[in-house]
Design a protein around this motif. Structure first.
Motif, PDB file in Angstrom:
ATOM      1  N   LEU A  75      -3.156 -64.528  67.969  1.00 23.97           N
ATOM      2  CA  LEU A  75      -2.735 -65.918  67.798  1.00 23.97           C
ATOM      3  C   LEU A  75      -1.438 -66.204  68.539  1.00 23.97           C
ATOM      4  O   LEU A  75      -1.278 -67.262  69.158  1.00 23.97           O
ATOM      5  CB  LEU A  75      -2.586 -66.229  66.309  1.00 23.97           C
ATOM      6  CG  LEU A  75      -3.878 -66.264  65.489  1.00 23.97           C
ATOM      7  CD1 LEU A  75      -3.559 -66.506  64.015  1.00 23.97           C
ATOM      8  CD2 LEU A  75      -4.808 -67.347  66.015  1.00 23.97           C
ATOM      9  N   LYS A  76      -0.494 -65.273  68.502  1.00 18.36           N
ATOM     10  CA  LYS A  76       0.761 -65.464  69.229  1.00 18.36           C
ATOM     11  C   LYS A  76       0.521 -65.540  70.734  1.00 18.36           C
ATOM     12  O   LYS A  76       1.114 -66.360  71.438  1.00 18.36           O
ATOM     13  CB  LYS A  76       1.732 -64.335  68.896  1.00 18.36           C
ATOM     14  CG  LYS A  76       2.243 -64.350  67.469  1.00 18.36           C
ATOM     15  CD  LYS A  76       3.222 -63.210  67.237  1.00 18.36           C
ATOM     16  CE  LYS A  76       3.753 -63.230  65.805  1.00 18.36           C
ATOM     17  NZ  LYS A  76       4.703 -62.116  65.548  1.00 18.36           N
ATOM     18  N   THR A  77      -0.361 -64.664  71.209  1.00 17.81           N
ATOM     19  CA  THR A  77      -0.661 -64.675  72.653  1.00 17.81           C
ATOM     20  C   THR A  77      -1.336 -65.967  73.071  1.00 17.81           C
ATOM     21  O   THR A  77      -1.068 -66.518  74.142  1.00 17.81           O
ATOM     22  CB  THR A  77      -1.554 -63.476  72.989  1.00 17.81           C
ATOM     23  OG1 THR A  77      -0.926 -62.269  72.550  1.00 17.81           O
ATOM     24  CG2 THR A  77      -1.806 -63.394  74.478  1.00 17.81           C
ATOM     25  N   GLN A  78      -2.206 -66.470  72.191  1.00 17.73           N
ATOM     26  CA  GLN A  78      -2.895 -67.717  72.510  1.00 17.73           C
ATOM     27  C   GLN A  78      -1.930 -68.889  72.572  1.00 17.73           C
ATOM     28  O   GLN A  78      -2.015 -69.735  73.454  1.00 17.73           O
ATOM     29  CB  GLN A  78      -3.975 -67.976  71.465  1.00 17.73           C
ATOM     30  CG  GLN A  78      -4.780 -69.244  71.704  1.00 17.73           C
ATOM     31  CD  GLN A  78      -5.856 -69.449  70.651  1.00 17.73           C
ATOM     32  OE1 GLN A  78      -5.974 -68.645  69.728  1.00 17.73           O
ATOM     33  NE2 GLN A  78      -6.612 -70.522  70.792  1.00 17.73           N
ATOM     34  N   HIS A  79      -0.973 -68.928  71.644  1.00 17.77           N
ATOM     35  CA  HIS A  79       0.013 -70.012  71.671  1.00 17.77           C
ATOM     36  C   HIS A  79       0.967 -69.875  72.846  1.00 17.77           C
ATOM     37  O   HIS A  79       1.407 -70.867  73.428  1.00 17.77           O
ATOM     38  CB  HIS A  79       0.800 -70.030  70.366  1.00 17.77           C
ATOM     39  CG  HIS A  79      -0.022 -70.434  69.182  1.00 17.77           C
ATOM     40  ND1 HIS A  79      -0.721 -71.616  69.133  1.00 17.77           N
ATOM     41  CD2 HIS A  79      -0.264 -69.803  67.996  1.00 17.77           C
ATOM     42  CE1 HIS A  79      -1.363 -71.720  67.983  1.00 17.77           C
ATOM     43  NE2 HIS A  79      -1.108 -70.621  67.270  1.00 17.77           N
ATOM     44  N   ALA A  80       1.294 -68.646  73.216  1.00 19.09           N
ATOM     45  CA  ALA A  80       2.231 -68.453  74.323  1.00 19.09           C
ATOM     46  C   ALA A  80       1.608 -68.813  75.663  1.00 19.09           C
ATOM     47  O   ALA A  80       2.300 -69.249  76.585  1.00 19.09           O
ATOM     48  CB  ALA A  80       2.718 -67.005  74.337  1.00 19.09           C
ATOM     49  N   SER A  81       0.291 -68.627  75.806  1.00 18.72           N
ATOM     50  CA  SER A  81      -0.366 -68.908  77.084  1.00 18.72           C
ATOM     51  C   SER A  81      -0.788 -70.363  77.235  1.00 18.72           C
ATOM     52  O   SER A  81      -1.356 -70.740  78.261  1.00 18.72           O
ATOM     53  CB  SER A  81      -1.603 -68.014  77.237  1.00 18.72           C
ATOM     54  OG  SER A  81      -2.517 -68.250  76.174  1.00 18.72           O
TER      55      SER A  81
END
Length: 656
Positions: free
Chosen positions: A644-650
Motif C-alpha cells: 500500500l505504501k508503494t502504491q501511494h508513493a508511485s
C-alpha cells in the motif's frame, strides 16, 4: 420581617401557603388555631403578660408553655400553661418552613473531615457543597433552628402523652412540620423531660464512617464523598458483562457484586472471571463424578463455557487430486459466508492430499489464526485428517487416538482406505472418519466392501473408556462413540450416464438437484440398509462436486467424459437421538485447484458432562505449527502494508 412562629402556625392550616413578609400581627392572633374556645382575635393590652413576654428574637428558645385560654372579662388574668398534644401519627409531608433547597445544599462531613475537625484543623469543603453555588435560600425558621441534620435534636416524650409513641419536634410545636422517619431518629426519653427546639445547643458531628462494605456502598450510591480517592474505583467495579464470548447465557461475572474482597484484582472489568484462592486450594479436579462441584469435566465447568451445552462443529472433506499447488486463500472453505461466527472445533479430511503435509497444516493454522491450535493430525498414505480446536478448550479433551484401515493391500501407495480419530470432549465421545472408497461407475459392491472393512478394522477406542459400553458393538466401531462423523470421497456416482445427467443439469435450478438425487447410488443403498446403517446426511442443495476441469467451472470435457456425481459426502450418526443438528451443508465453487470441489458442513452437537477418570490431553498441541502460522500472518500483513505504501508513493499527481 414576619414572625417565625407565624410561619409555624400557618403550616398547620395550609402547608402549601408560602411564608411572605407582612404586617406584624399580635401574638395571640398567630396562635388562634391552638387557643381553646377562642371566638375572635384578641389584642393584648400594653400591660398584659402576653405583650410583656419576650419574643423569639430575645429568647434563647421558643417556650412551649403557650397560654391556652385568655379571659375576655379580665385582661390582666394570668394564662394557664397548656401543652399541645401531638397527633396520633406523625405527618410525613415536609412543611415549607424547611426550605428544600437549603436542606439539600447541606452536606455531611465524611470520615476524614470529621477526624480533621476533632484534631482542630478546618475540614475541607466537599464537592457536594461546591456543586450548588450561590447564597442560601431564604427560610422561615425560628432562630436557633438550623436546617443541618446535625443540629436537629432527638424528640422527647411530652408529659401526659399517655404512653403514646414519641413524636418529632415539629409535631410538638404545631403538627405541621413533618420529616422523614429515616432522617430524624426517635429516642425514648425520661417522662419528665420536655421537647424544646435546638437553640444554642452545640452541634454534634456524625460518627466517623467505618471502612466496611456498607460505608463503601453509601459513598458510591448517595454520592456523599465524590472527591474521595475511592469513589471512582467503586463506581467502575459495578460494571459486569451480560454474557460470555463462548455463549449468550453465561452466568454474570463476580465483578458485578459489591464485594470488597475483589480489590486485589488489577482490572475492574475483565473478560475472564477472577478465580478465588480458596477455590484453587479446594478443587482437586479428580472427583470423577458428574455432579461434583469442582470436577474439571463436570456440569459446573461445562455450564461455564457452554450454557446451552452445545458445541459448534465444522467438518470438511476435499479430494485434492495430489496437486502440489494450494489455493491462495482458504477463507471460503474454513470461514464460509454462511457462518457469522467461527466454530469451536474444526475437522478437515483430505484425500489424495499434497505431498507436503506440513505445508497444508500450516495453511490451516494460518487461516484460523491464533485463537485455534492443532489438537491432533494423522496421515495414512494419501489420506490426512486434522483436528483444530479453540485454544481455551484444549483442557477438556482426552487423549486423541487414531487408527487406520487399508482397503487395497496390493497397492504400495495407500490411496484407498480409511483413517479414524477419536477422543472425548467433556463427557461426549467423538469419532471422525475420512475414507476414500473404490472408484468406478459400476463398482458399487466394492464400495460396500470397503465400508464393511472400515467399521470392523478401526480399533477405537484404545485407552479412553467408552462412555456407554452396554450400547456398543464389537463388530461396528461407529456404535462405540456418542457422535460419529464419516466424510470423504465415497465415489458413489449418478446412474443413467453422462447424457441423462446433463439433461437434468439444464433444467430449472430449483428442480435439478432433487432430480439428480433420484439417480444417486449412495442414497439408494442407504435406503436398502446396506451401507451407513444409522447414519444421516444433511439436505443437499448444491450441484455435484465431481468432476470439474481444473481451474474451470465446467464438468469433465476430456475424452473420458466422466459423469458428474456427488462423490464427496458428510454423514453423521448420534447415539442419543437429537444430539446432532445440521445447520449448513454446501460446497466451495471458488476453490478450483482440483477436479473435486470441497464439501463442508456446520453442526451443533450436544455435549454432556463427564468424569475426570479419563486420560487427559493436558493441553497438548502442536506448538511449533502454532508459531509458524502466527509468523506467516504477521509477515503477510507487513507485505500488504508495504504494498500500500508503494502504491501511494508511485501515484502521479498533476496540478491543473
Amino acid at each position: 420581617m414576619p414572625s417565625k412562629s407565624a410561619c409555624l402556625g400557618r403550616s398547620e392550616a395550609d402547608p402549601q401557603q408560602p411564608c411572605t413578609p407582612g404586617p406584624l400581627q399580635p401574638e395571640g392572633g398567630m396562635l388562634q388555631g391552638h387557643l381553646v374556645n377562642s371566638d375572635r382575635d384578641l389584642a393584648p393590652s400594653p400591660g398584659s403578660p402576653a405583650a410583656d413576654r419576650p419574643g423569639p428574637e430575645n429568647s434563647p428558645g421558643v417556650p412551649l408553655d403557650i397560654p391556652a385560654k385568655i379571659s375576655n372579662e379580665d385582661p390582666q388574668a394570668t394564662a394557664t400553661p397548656f401543652t399541645p398534644k401531638p397527633p396520633m401519627r406523625p405527618r410525613l409531608e415536609r412543611a415549607l418552613s424547611l426550605d428544600e433547597k437549603g436542606w439539600r445544599r447541606r452536606r455531611f462531613p465524611n470520615s476524614q473531615e470529621d477526624l480533621a475537625s476533632r484534631n482542630g484543623a478546618s475540614p475541607s469543603r466537599g464537592s457536594s457543597q461546591d456543586a450548588v453555588p450561590g447564597p442560601p435560600a431564604r427560610t422561615c425558621l425560628p432562630p436557633g433552628l438550623s436546617t443541618s441534620l446535625q443540629e436537629i435534636p432527638t424528640s422527647r416524650r411530652t408529659p401526659g402523652d399517655g404512653g403514646r409513641s414519641p413524636s418529632s419536634w415539629g409535631n410538638c410545636v404545631s403538627g405541621g412540620i413533618g420529616t422523614s422517619q429515616d432522617l430524624l431518629p426517635r429516642d425514648r426519653a425520661s417522662p419528665g423531660s420536655c421537647a424544646r427546639l435546638a437553640g444554642g445547643l452545640p452541634s454534634r458531628p456524625l460518627p466517623a464512617m467505618e471502612w466496611s462494605v456498607a460505608a463503601d456502598s453509601l459513598r458510591t450510591a448517595h454520592k456523599v464523598d465524590a472527591d474521595h480517592a475511592d469513589y471512582k474505583r467503586r463506581v467502575q467495579s459495578r460494571l459486569f458483562r451480560a454474557h460470555s464470548s463462548l455463549g449468550p447465557g453465561r452466568p454474570p461475572s463476580p465483578l458485578a457484586s459489591d464485594d470488597c474482597s475483589l480489590r486485589s484484582a488489577k482490572s475492574s472489568f475483565s473478560l475472564l472471571a477472577p478465580i478465588r484462592a480458596k477455590d484453587v486450594r479446594s478443587r482437586s479436579y479428580l472427583e470423577g463424578s458428574l455432579l461434583a462441584s469442582g470436577a474439571l469435566m463436570g456440569a459446573e465447568e461445562l455450564a461455564r463455557y457452554f450454557p446451552d451445552r452445545t458445541v459448534a462443529l465444522f467438518v470438511a472433506t476435499w479430494n485434492m487430486q495430489g496437486q502440489k499447488e494450494l489455493p491462495v486463500n482458504l477463507d471460503e472453505l474454513l470461514l464460509p459466508a454462511e457462518a457469522d461466527y467461527a466454530q469451536d472445533l474444526y475437522v478437515v479430511g483430505v484425500q489424495e492430499g499434497c505431498s507436503d503435509r506440513r505445508e497444508w497444516e500450516t495453511r490451516l493454522q494460518e487461516t484460523l489464526g491464533p485463537h485455534y491450535v492443532m489438537l491432533h493430525s494423522a496421515a495414512h498414505g494419501a489420506l490426512h485428517l486434522s483436528v483444530l480446536i479453540r485454544r481455551d478448550l484444549i483442557w477438556f479433551c482426552s487423549e486423541v487416538e487414531s487408527s487406520t484401515v487399508t482397503t487395497r493391500i496390493v497397492s504400495q501407495i495407500k490411496t484407498k482406505g480409511a483413517l479414524g480419530v477419536g477422543f472425548t470432549f467433556f463427557g461426549t465421545s467423538f469419532l471422525f472418519i475420512t475414507s476414500h472408497f473404490t472408484s468406478g461407475d459400476g463398482k458399487v459392491s466394492e464400495r460396500l466392501l470397503d465400508y464393511s472393512k472400515t467399521i470392523q478394522g478401526l480399533a477405537l477406542p484404545k485407552n479412553v473408556p467408552d462412555t456407554c459400553p452396554y450400547r456398543s458393538d464389537a463388530a461396528d466401531v461407529t456404535t462405540r462413540f456418542d457422535g460419529v462423523f464419516w466424510f470423504g470421497d465415497f465415489n458413489f456416482r449418478l446412474s443413467g450416464g453422462r447424457v441423462s445427467v446433463e439433461a437434468v443439469l439444464r433444467q430449472d435450478p430449483g428442480a435439478r438437484v432433487p432430480a439428480l438425487l433420484q439417480l444417486d447410488q449412495l442414497a439408494r443403498e442407504m435406503q436398502r440398509g446396506s451401507i451407513f446403517k444409522g447414519f444421516q446426511e444433511p439436505d443437499i442443495h448444491f450441484l455435484p462436486s465431481y468432476k470439474f476441469d481444473i481451474g474451470k467451472d465446467s464438468y469433465d470435457t476430456s475424452s473420458k467424459q466422466r459423469t458428474p456425481s456427488y462423490t464427496d459426502r458428510v454423514m453423521y450418526r448420534s447415539r442419543h437421538r437429537g444430539d446432532i443438528c445440521p445447520l449448513t451443508y454446501s460446497s466451495c465453487p471458488g476453490i478450483k485447484t482440483s477436479d473435486h470441489r470441497p464439501v463442508y458442513g456446520l453442526f451443533r452437537v450436544k455435549v454432556r458432562p463427564g468424569r475426570d477418570n479419563i486420560p487427559l490431553a493436558a493441553g497438548k498441541f502442536d506448538r511449533e505449527l502454532y508459531l509458524v502460522g502466527i509468523k506467516r500472518r504477521i509477515s503477510k500483513e507487513m507485505q500488504r502494508q508495504q504494498a500500500l505504501k508503494t502504491q501511494h508513493a508511485s501515484a502521479i499527481c498533476t496540478v491543473s
